[in-house]
Scaffold this active site. Structure first.
Site, PDB file in Angstrom:
ATOM      1  N   LEU A 275      -2.999  21.022  30.068  1.00  0.00           N
ATOM      2  CA  LEU A 275      -4.363  20.888  29.552  1.00  0.00           C
ATOM      3  C   LEU A 275      -4.451  19.806  28.469  1.00  0.00           C
ATOM      4  O   LEU A 275      -5.371  18.980  28.469  1.00  0.00           O
ATOM      5  CB  LEU A 275      -4.810  22.244  28.999  1.00  0.00           C
ATOM      6  CG  LEU A 275      -6.304  22.489  28.968  1.00  0.00           C
ATOM      7  CD1 LEU A 275      -6.929  22.305  30.339  1.00  0.00           C
ATOM      8  CD2 LEU A 275      -6.596  23.899  28.464  1.00  0.00           C
ATOM      9  N   HIS A 547     -21.110  27.576   2.621  1.00  0.00           N
ATOM     10  CA  HIS A 547     -22.133  27.118   3.564  1.00  0.00           C
ATOM     11  C   HIS A 547     -22.436  25.657   3.302  1.00  0.00           C
ATOM     12  O   HIS A 547     -22.542  25.256   2.142  1.00  0.00           O
ATOM     13  CB  HIS A 547     -23.405  27.953   3.384  1.00  0.00           C
ATOM     14  CG  HIS A 547     -24.535  27.471   4.236  1.00  0.00           C
ATOM     15  ND1 HIS A 547     -24.578  27.720   5.585  1.00  0.00           N
ATOM     16  CD2 HIS A 547     -25.637  26.733   3.936  1.00  0.00           C
ATOM     17  CE1 HIS A 547     -25.677  27.163   6.084  1.00  0.00           C
ATOM     18  NE2 HIS A 547     -26.335  26.570   5.106  1.00  0.00           N
TER      19      HIS A 547
END
Ligand SMILES: Cc1cc2nc3c(=O)[nH]c(=O)nc-3n(C[C@H](O)[C@H](O)[C@H](O)COP(=O)(O)OP(=O)(O)OC[C@H]3O[C@@H](n4cnc5c(N)ncnc54)[C@H](O)[C@@H]3O)c2cc1C
Ligand SMILES: NC(=O)c1ccc[n+]([C@@H]2O[C@H](COP(=O)([O-])OP(=O)(O)OC[C@H]3O[C@@H](n4cnc5c(N)ncnc54)[C@H](O)[C@@H]3O)[C@@H](O)[C@H]2O)c1
Length: 577
Positions: A275, A547
């Site tokens: 992958l 945040h």
């Protein structure tokens, strides 16, 4: 008809194993390599050592696998200078193999005050630094940027205009090679600085608490150690019928050198290596055909994550695939003829197809490298090449008894073929040798596949968790959050992705977490640390996240779980200021 290739790892050495042995045997360096590096005993270098850990463990020294043709010479403890060993021994600890596992163990052993030596038969750093994690991540760093530059839609939505993108193959290859050399150097220096003796040559256990090492054509040296750790790693596993020429049919060892970029490459095996290389090759312009023995691509992943990965990492790219088939015979390109691949049905073994491609990368797993270790001298019989160990990495002999003072860590024991697992097992063993019982919780060890976007995971997949729940009689719940709801991901215009948590609603225990999305490899640690420390969801959901950050994907995940009990401890208790 060709015999079916085996899905399991080889017990006998593959052709790649044999070529590795040849590489060991070919090397003939100066006599200086035979001398143990006399180590400086210094304490002020702890910072350098810690830095080297972040840089991934590594080192330098070259040698050869040796056959004991001359009687062993005895080394005395006085020949080295990194402290005194237990009475009657040259060393407290001798580690065979200076890969990431051996390095992690050595550094920790010195921290614990153990007089330590590490024996390396090739170059310090082993697979991860020289032929694995480090160079592959350098190539993936390039493929990530190439992808961004090639995604006109993505760039346009951010208001960016780029007229063209391109790459210089040799410069990309140099980046990977230079990174490996740099990290190897850092790690070598850190070992020397801490006073670990680096003994060059192939290590063989010759008897109880006795190891010899040496280089072809030179006499062996014998050392005694109170405890021995086997950390000899692994090599690519090449199934029967596949001929490796290193140019058109090759393993990751060759592919990492990026000597060319084929127009069309078949990748046999859709696990981690397959992958990651599909990400590199498609970004550099190749078309990829996967050949996978099981019925679906990426069979090791949680099925839901596997499906999403197929939608994001496979379908939109120049990748096609054949599943449920073995590559039973692969012939390298020769005399103007392309590489030919014969496919047979994985179940019936009936011929299915023949492919003609420019190149084939064989990514069908890895085989333990335990040849020449002298395991017969301690009555140990390998299982498919792996050294049998218990949960404390103590080696088990042919009669099922523990071999005193002998441990095996890393790829050679086959528990979990990951760099950080090897290192963690090494640290766990050193703790035991030091007198602290220690059992590593392998279920809390995270893993990541560094595609774009990344995939990461820790613990059980959903089917595994449901099976366990059925057996043990508990209920399983699943919580999910999308990257589409995350401000930072949206600011980056990278909203594709999912995080999923499998947990027990009755206790709040996290059973597994799987993430596909931007920086998933970094995000998984909040979950893996919670699992390692036994922190339940009802506690971790009160932890505060900055945040806007991607970490809020996990914050949302913990908060969205429905646990039937309250907070287990008073995390909200006011703190006087
Ligand atoms: C392409 C690729 C990419 C990878 N990417 C990642 C990744 O991103 N993250 C991750 O966690 N893992 C990754 N891995 C897996 C990782 O490299 C291995 O799990 C890890 O290297 C195992 O460490 P080890 O110390 O057990 O063995 P190794 O790193 O293989 O080291 C063993 C060492 O022992 C030496 N040795 C062997 N026999 C003897 C002997 N008799 N005497 C003396 N020395 C001996 C060898 O020369 C070697 O240096 C990757 C692997 C590959 C192939
Ligand atoms: N990012 C990482 O942490 C990372 C990256 C690369 C490698 N690794 C480690 O290296 C090890 C080896 O990686 P890998 O990708 O080679 O192995 P793997 O076990 O991850 O995947 C091998 C794949 O090949 C398939 N397969 C096996 N024989 C086949 C055959 N004859 N024909 C067709 N398909 C066949 C298997 O079904 C499987 O899907 C892994 O254990 C992994 O832990 C880790």
């Amino acid at each position: 008809m060709q015999a079916a290739a085996s899905l399991s790892l080889a017990s006998s050495p593959s052709s790649a194993t044999a070529s590795r042995s040849a590489r060991f045997a070919e090397y003939s360096g100066s006599d200086a390599f035979l001398r143990p590096f006399s180590s400086l005993r210094l304490c002020g270098l702890r910072r350098e050592v810690l830095a080297s850990r972040f840089l991934h463990r590594h080192w330098s020294s070259r040698t050869a696998l040796s056959c004991a043709r001359r009687p062993p010479r005895k080394v005395s403890a006085a020949a080295t200078d990194n402290g005194g060993a237990a009475k009657g021994f040259d060393y407290d600890l001798v580690i065979i193999g200076a890969g990431v596992g051996g390095h992690g163990a050595a550094i920790h052993a010195v921290e614990r005050g153990l007089k330590t030596a590490i024996i390396e038969g090739d170059i310090v750093g082993g697979t991860c630094v020289n032929r694995g994690c480090v160079p592959s991540k350098a190539l993936l760093a390039v493929s990530g940027r190439m992808r961004e530059l090639q995604s006109e839609h993505h760039l346009k939505s951010l208001g960016i205009q780029v007229s063209a993108s391109g790459y210089d193959r040799q410069a990309v290859a140099d980046h990977a090679n230079n990174l490996a050399s740099k990290i190897r150097g850092n790690l070598t220096n850190s070992l020397k600085a801490l006073g670990v003796d680096i003994l060059t040559g192939v290590g063989t256990i010759v008897g109880k608490q006795k190891v010899k090492y040496g280089k072809v054509g030179f006499s062996d040296t014998e050392v005694t150690a109170k405890d021995i750790i086997i950390a000899t790693g692994s090599v690519p596993f090449v199934p029967k019928g596949i001929e490796i020429d290193g140019k058109t049919v090759f393993t990751s060892d060759h592919a990492l050198k990026l000597e060319w970029v084929p127009d069309w490459i078949a990748i046999v095996g859709s696990g981690y290596i397959g992958l990651e290389f599909s990400d590199v090759y498609t970004a550099l312009g190749s078309e990829v055909t996967f050949i996978e023995a099981l019925d679906q691509l990426m069979p090791g992943f949680d099925p839901e994550i596997g499906k999403l990965a197929q939608r994001i990492l496979i379908n939109p790219r120049k990748i096609d695939y054949h599943t449920g088939v073995f590559a039973s015979k692969i012939t390298p390109a020769k005399d103007g003829k392309p590489v030919t691949i014969e496919l047979i049905d994985a179940k019936t073994k009936a011929p299915k197809d023949t492919l003609e491609v420019d190149a084939a990368l064989i990514a069908t797993g890895r085989a333990p490298f335990t040849k020449g270790l002298g395991l017969e001298n301690i009555n140990v019989v390998t299982e498919r090449g792996f050294v049998p160990v218990n949960e404390r990495m103590q080696v088990i002999d042919a009669n099922g008894n523990l071999v005193p003072h002998v441990y095996c860590i890393g790829d050679a024991n086959g528990k979990l073929m990951l760099a950080h697992a090897a290192s963690a097992q090494g640290i766990s063993v050193v703790e035991q040798v030091y007198g602290n019982d220690n059992v590593l919780n392998h279920l809390s060890i995270p893993a990541a596949c560094f595609t774009h976007p990344e995939i990461s995971m820790v613990g059980l997949t959903e089917p595994q968790a449901r099976e366990k729940a059925e057996k043990e009689g508990f209920t399983v719940s699943v919580a999910k959050t999308s990257f589409k709801a995350n401000t930072k991901a949206l600011a980056e215009n990278e909203g594709e992705g999912l995080a999923k948590m499998i947990y027990r609603p009755d206790t709040g225990e996290i059973l597994g977490v799987h993430i596909l999305g931007l920086h998933a490899a970094d995000l998984i640690h909040e979950a893996s640390n919670a699992m390692a420390l036994g922190t339940p969801i009802q506690d971790i959901k009160f932890a505060v996240h900055a945040h806007p950050t991607l970490s809020e994907v996990l914050d949302e995940l913990f908060k969205s779980a429905k646990v039937d009990i309250g907070t287990s401890h008073a995390v909200t208790e006011p703190v006087p200021v």
